[in-house]
Design a protein around this motif. Structure first.
Motif, PDB file in Angstrom:
ATOM      1  N   ILE A  39       0.860  -1.181   0.000  1.00 18.38           N
ATOM      2  CA  ILE A  39       0.000   0.000   0.000  1.00 18.38           C
ATOM      3  C   ILE A  39       0.897   1.233   0.000  1.00 18.38           C
ATOM      4  CG2 ILE A  39      -1.658   1.373   1.327  1.00 18.38           C
ATOM      5  CD1 ILE A  39      -3.005  -0.987   0.138  1.00 18.38           C
ATOM      6  N   PHE A  40       0.539   2.207  -0.835  1.00 26.65           N
ATOM      7  CA  PHE A  40       1.266   3.470  -0.946  1.00 26.65           C
ATOM      8  C   PHE A  40       0.353   4.589  -0.442  1.00 26.65           C
ATOM      9  CE2 PHE A  40       3.181   0.529  -3.776  1.00 26.65           C
ATOM     10  CZ  PHE A  40       4.486   0.927  -4.049  1.00 26.65           C
ATOM     11  N   PRO A  41       0.316   4.824   0.881  1.00 29.61           N
ATOM     12  CA  PRO A  41      -0.557   5.862   1.422  1.00 29.61           C
ATOM     13  C   PRO A  41       0.127   7.226   1.364  1.00 29.61           C
ATOM     14  CG  PRO A  41       0.571   4.764   3.208  1.00 29.61           C
ATOM     15  CD  PRO A  41       1.049   4.111   1.937  1.00 29.61           C
ATOM     16  N   PRO A  42      -0.620   8.303   1.581  1.00 27.28           N
ATOM     17  CA  PRO A  42       0.034   9.612   1.734  1.00 27.28           C
ATOM     18  C   PRO A  42       1.004   9.587   2.906  1.00 27.28           C
ATOM     19  CG  PRO A  42      -2.331   9.876   1.403  1.00 27.28           C
ATOM     20  CD  PRO A  42      -2.096   8.413   1.633  1.00 27.28           C
ATOM     21  N   PHE A  43       2.016  10.425   2.832  1.00 24.51           N
ATOM     22  CA  PHE A  43       3.068  10.435   3.855  1.00 24.51           C
ATOM     23  C   PHE A  43       2.562  10.502   5.293  1.00 24.51           C
ATOM     24  CE2 PHE A  43       6.020  12.400   0.468  1.00 24.51           C
ATOM     25  CZ  PHE A  43       6.506  11.155   0.109  1.00 24.51           C
ATOM     26  N   PRO A  44       1.546  11.337   5.619  1.00 23.70           N
ATOM     27  CA  PRO A  44       1.150  11.449   7.027  1.00 23.70           C
ATOM     28  C   PRO A  44       0.652  10.149   7.646  1.00 23.70           C
ATOM     29  CG  PRO A  44       0.289  13.306   5.782  1.00 23.70           C
ATOM     30  CD  PRO A  44       0.824  12.323   4.782  1.00 23.70           C
ATOM     31  N   TYR A  45       0.251   9.184   6.812  1.00 24.07           N
ATOM     32  CA  TYR A  45      -0.309   7.946   7.342  1.00 24.07           C
ATOM     33  C   TYR A  45       0.699   6.801   7.437  1.00 24.07           C
ATOM     34  CZ  TYR A  45      -4.673  10.401   6.421  1.00 24.07           C
ATOM     35  OH  TYR A  45      -5.684  11.339   6.402  1.00 24.07           O
ATOM     36  N   LEU A  46       1.943   7.061   7.113  1.00 27.04           N
ATOM     37  CA  LEU A  46       2.915   5.969   7.091  1.00 27.04           C
ATOM     38  C   LEU A  46       3.121   5.329   8.458  1.00 27.04           C
ATOM     39  CD1 LEU A  46       5.647   7.303   4.633  1.00 27.04           C
ATOM     40  CD2 LEU A  46       4.126   5.349   4.286  1.00 27.04           C
ATOM     41  N   GLU A  47       3.236   6.139   9.493  1.00 30.25           N
ATOM     42  CA  GLU A  47       3.475   5.553  10.813  1.00 30.25           C
ATOM     43  C   GLU A  47       2.259   4.766  11.285  1.00 30.25           C
ATOM     44  OE1 GLU A  47       5.041   4.311  14.413  1.00 30.25           O
ATOM     45  OE2 GLU A  47       5.943   4.906  12.506  1.00 30.25           O
ATOM     46  N   ALA A  48       1.057   5.305  11.080  1.00 28.79           N
ATOM     47  CA  ALA A  48      -0.151   4.565  11.450  1.00 28.79           C
ATOM     48  C   ALA A  48      -0.245   3.271  10.649  1.00 28.79           C
ATOM     49  CB  ALA A  48      -1.392   5.425  11.212  1.00 28.79           C
ATOM     50  N   ALA A  49       0.097   3.333   9.367  1.00 20.88           N
ATOM     51  CA  ALA A  49       0.051   2.134   8.531  1.00 20.88           C
ATOM     52  C   ALA A  49       1.063   1.101   8.999  1.00 20.88           C
ATOM     53  CB  ALA A  49       0.305   2.513   7.069  1.00 20.88           C
ATOM     54  N   ARG A  50       2.235   1.550   9.395  1.00 20.14           N
ATOM     55  CA  ARG A  50       3.234   0.601   9.892  1.00 20.14           C
ATOM     56  C   ARG A  50       2.688  -0.149  11.108  1.00 20.14           C
ATOM     57  NH1 ARG A  50       9.440   1.957  11.658  1.00 20.14           N
ATOM     58  NH2 ARG A  50       8.442   3.540  12.943  1.00 20.14           N
ATOM     59  N   ARG A  51       2.005   0.548  11.994  1.00 18.85           N
ATOM     60  CA  ARG A  51       1.435  -0.103  13.179  1.00 18.85           C
ATOM     61  C   ARG A  51       0.280  -1.024  12.804  1.00 18.85           C
ATOM     62  NH1 ARG A  51       1.433   5.230  15.169  1.00 18.85           N
ATOM     63  NH2 ARG A  51      -0.855   5.186  15.079  1.00 18.85           N
ATOM     64  N   GLU A  52      -0.646  -0.505  12.002  1.00 19.97           N
ATOM     65  CA  GLU A  52      -1.860  -1.261  11.680  1.00 19.97           C
ATOM     66  C   GLU A  52      -1.583  -2.474  10.802  1.00 19.97           C
ATOM     67  OE1 GLU A  52      -4.714  -0.831  12.968  1.00 19.97           O
ATOM     68  OE2 GLU A  52      -4.678   1.222  13.770  1.00 19.97           O
ATOM     69  N   PHE A  53      -0.548  -2.398   9.974  1.00 24.11           N
ATOM     70  CA  PHE A  53      -0.263  -3.494   9.053  1.00 24.11           C
ATOM     71  C   PHE A  53       0.747  -4.491   9.616  1.00 24.11           C
ATOM     72  CE2 PHE A  53      -1.033  -0.356   5.271  1.00 24.11           C
ATOM     73  CZ  PHE A  53      -2.375  -0.290   5.617  1.00 24.11           C
ATOM     74  N   ALA A  54       1.165  -4.290  10.847  1.00 27.40           N
ATOM     75  CA  ALA A  54       2.228  -5.121  11.417  1.00 27.40           C
ATOM     76  C   ALA A  54       1.865  -6.605  11.431  1.00 27.40           C
ATOM     77  CB  ALA A  54       2.565  -4.649  12.833  1.00 27.40           C
ATOM     78  N   GLU A  55       0.604  -6.920  11.614  1.00 25.53           N
ATOM     79  CA  GLU A  55       0.171  -8.316  11.686  1.00 25.53           C
ATOM     80  C   GLU A  55      -0.409  -8.796  10.362  1.00 25.53           C
ATOM     81  OE1 GLU A  55       0.941 -10.054  14.332  1.00 25.53           O
ATOM     82  OE2 GLU A  55       1.790  -8.211  15.182  1.00 25.53           O
ATOM     83  N   THR A  56      -0.114  -8.098   9.286  1.00 25.65           N
ATOM     84  CA  THR A  56      -0.606  -8.481   7.966  1.00 25.65           C
ATOM     85  C   THR A  56       0.571  -8.693   7.018  1.00 25.65           C
ATOM     86  OG1 THR A  56      -0.707  -6.302   6.880  1.00 25.65           O
ATOM     87  CG2 THR A  56      -2.493  -6.840   8.407  1.00 25.65           C
ATOM     88  N   ARG A  57       0.248  -9.045   5.783  1.00 23.24           N
ATOM     89  CA  ARG A  57       1.283  -9.192   4.758  1.00 23.24           C
ATOM     90  C   ARG A  57       1.461  -7.927   3.921  1.00 23.24           C
ATOM     91  NH1 ARG A  57      -0.385 -14.792   2.037  1.00 23.24           N
ATOM     92  NH2 ARG A  57       0.865 -13.919   0.345  1.00 23.24           N
ATOM     93  N   ILE A  58       0.809  -6.851   4.320  1.00 23.17           N
ATOM     94  CA  ILE A  58       0.924  -5.605   3.564  1.00 23.17           C
ATOM     95  C   ILE A  58       2.259  -4.934   3.859  1.00 23.17           C
ATOM     96  CG2 ILE A  58      -0.034  -3.313   3.152  1.00 23.17           C
ATOM     97  CD1 ILE A  58      -2.750  -4.357   3.994  1.00 23.17           C
ATOM     98  N   ARG A  59       2.966  -4.583   2.801  1.00 22.22           N
ATOM     99  CA  ARG A  59       4.203  -3.822   2.923  1.00 22.22           C
ATOM    100  C   ARG A  59       3.925  -2.363   2.548  1.00 22.22           C
ATOM    101  NH1 ARG A  59       8.483  -8.016  -0.036  1.00 22.22           N
ATOM    102  NH2 ARG A  59       8.016  -9.818   1.288  1.00 22.22           N
ATOM    103  N   LEU A  60       4.805  -1.482   2.978  1.00 18.49           N
ATOM    104  CA  LEU A  60       4.593  -0.055   2.763  1.00 18.49           C
ATOM    105  C   LEU A  60       5.369   0.467   1.566  1.00 18.49           C
ATOM    106  CD1 LEU A  60       4.678   1.546   6.329  1.00 18.49           C
ATOM    107  CD2 LEU A  60       2.708   1.251   4.825  1.00 18.49           C
ATOM    108  N   GLY A  61       4.715   1.378   0.842  1.00 22.39           N
ATOM    109  CA  GLY A  61       5.371   2.060  -0.254  1.00 22.39           C
ATOM    110  C   GLY A  61       5.165   3.555  -0.151  1.00 22.39           C
ATOM    111  N   ALA A  62       6.051   4.311  -0.805  1.00 27.46           N
ATOM    112  CA  ALA A  62       5.954   5.772  -0.858  1.00 27.46           C
ATOM    113  C   ALA A  62       5.574   6.193  -2.276  1.00 27.46           C
ATOM    114  CB  ALA A  62       7.280   6.419  -0.471  1.00 27.46           C
ATOM    115  N   GLN A  63       4.782   7.248  -2.379  1.00 29.66           N
ATOM    116  CA  GLN A  63       4.297   7.690  -3.679  1.00 29.66           C
ATOM    117  C   GLN A  63       5.348   8.467  -4.472  1.00 29.66           C
ATOM    118  OE1 GLN A  63       0.506   9.694  -3.249  1.00 29.66           O
ATOM    119  NE2 GLN A  63      -0.243   8.138  -1.834  1.00 29.66           N
TER     120      GLN A  63
END
Length: 249
Positions: A39-63
């Motif tokens: 998932i490539f969310p807007p920058f402000p949501y990266l930290e929340a996404a890192r926490r929320e996705f910790a127990e999933t297979r979703i990796r983080l991307g930057a736009q």
């Protein structure tokens, strides 16, 4: 065997609640065993996404990212900063960056190098406008964009790049290239890479990025040279994005 990747580009959309809803849904989701999801969310949501996705297979991307590591560049974000938040992928050359912010092929190349320098996987976006397609210039435009970057990389660098073909006329319009149209361009990109290294070309991951949705994903992903999708609008809907992911099995 190439590992499929389904990537969701939220663009300038989303909310804290949307991040949380994806975390809940994907924590319980059954996904194909070898599938990668990003998932490539807007920058402000990266930290929340890192926490929320910790127990999933979703990796983080930057736009996007700035090609420099630091400095007096108000409003910009560097690759090193993104890595501190666990970001693993970076989009470079998205058509909206090329068109709205006038990013040139050379600037795209600089951003891709910046991503590689901090061990992020760049997703190089390429594609033609409707006018270019109607004029019969699709292959010329796409391979020029690909070549400006890939021809200048070392073999080890090329092997780390993912390419997303996104026909500009199909982004956010509801129009989609037919599976045959998409496959034709993907095959041309892979053949171009074969000019450098056949093994590298065989392993190169190619994503389709033009209005992929839950209804057309399976047919697109069944094409031999399409290894996943860069999903726009449908990536903002949990059920739709999950359905696309499940169709990649």
């Amino acid at each position: 065997m190439r590992t499929p990747l389904i990537a969701g580009n939220w663009k300038m959309n989303g909310s804290a609640e949307l991040v949380a809803s994806f975390g809940r849904a994907f924590a319980e989701a059954e996904l194909p065993g070898d599938l990668e999801v990003a998932i490539f969310p807007p920058f402000p949501y990266l930290e929340a996404a890192r926490r929320e996705f910790a127990e999933t297979r979703i990796r983080l991307g930057a736009q996007t990212l700035n090609p420099l590591h630091s400095g007096a560049h108000t409003g910009e974000v560097s690759g090193g900063m993104l890595r501190e938040f666990g970001v693993q992928y970076a989009l470079v050359g998205h058509s909206e960056r090329r068109q709205l912010y006038r990013e040139s092929d050379e600037q795209v190349y600089d951003r891709l190098l910046a991503a590689l320098s901090v061990d992020m996987t760049p997703v190089l976006c390429v594609g033609e406008t409707l006018e270019e397609r109607d004029a019969g210039h699709t292959r010329e435009v796409v391979l020029r964009q690909v070549g400006h970057v890939m021809a200048r990389l070392e073999p080890a660098q090329r092997a780390r790049v993912i390419i997303a073909y996104e026909p500009v006329w199909a982004i956010g319009t509801g129009r989609t290239a037919t599976p045959e149209q998409a496959q034709e361009v993907m095959a041309a990109i892979r053949a171009y890479q074969g000019g450098f290294d056949r093994d590298l070309a065989a392993g190169l991951r190619l994503l389709y990025g033009g209005s992929m949705n839950a209804g057309n994903a399976a047919e697109l992903l069944a094409q031999p040279d399409i290894d996943g999708g860069l999903v726009g609008g449908a990536s903002l809907k949990v059920d739709d994005f999950l359905a696309i992911c499940q169709s990649a099995g």
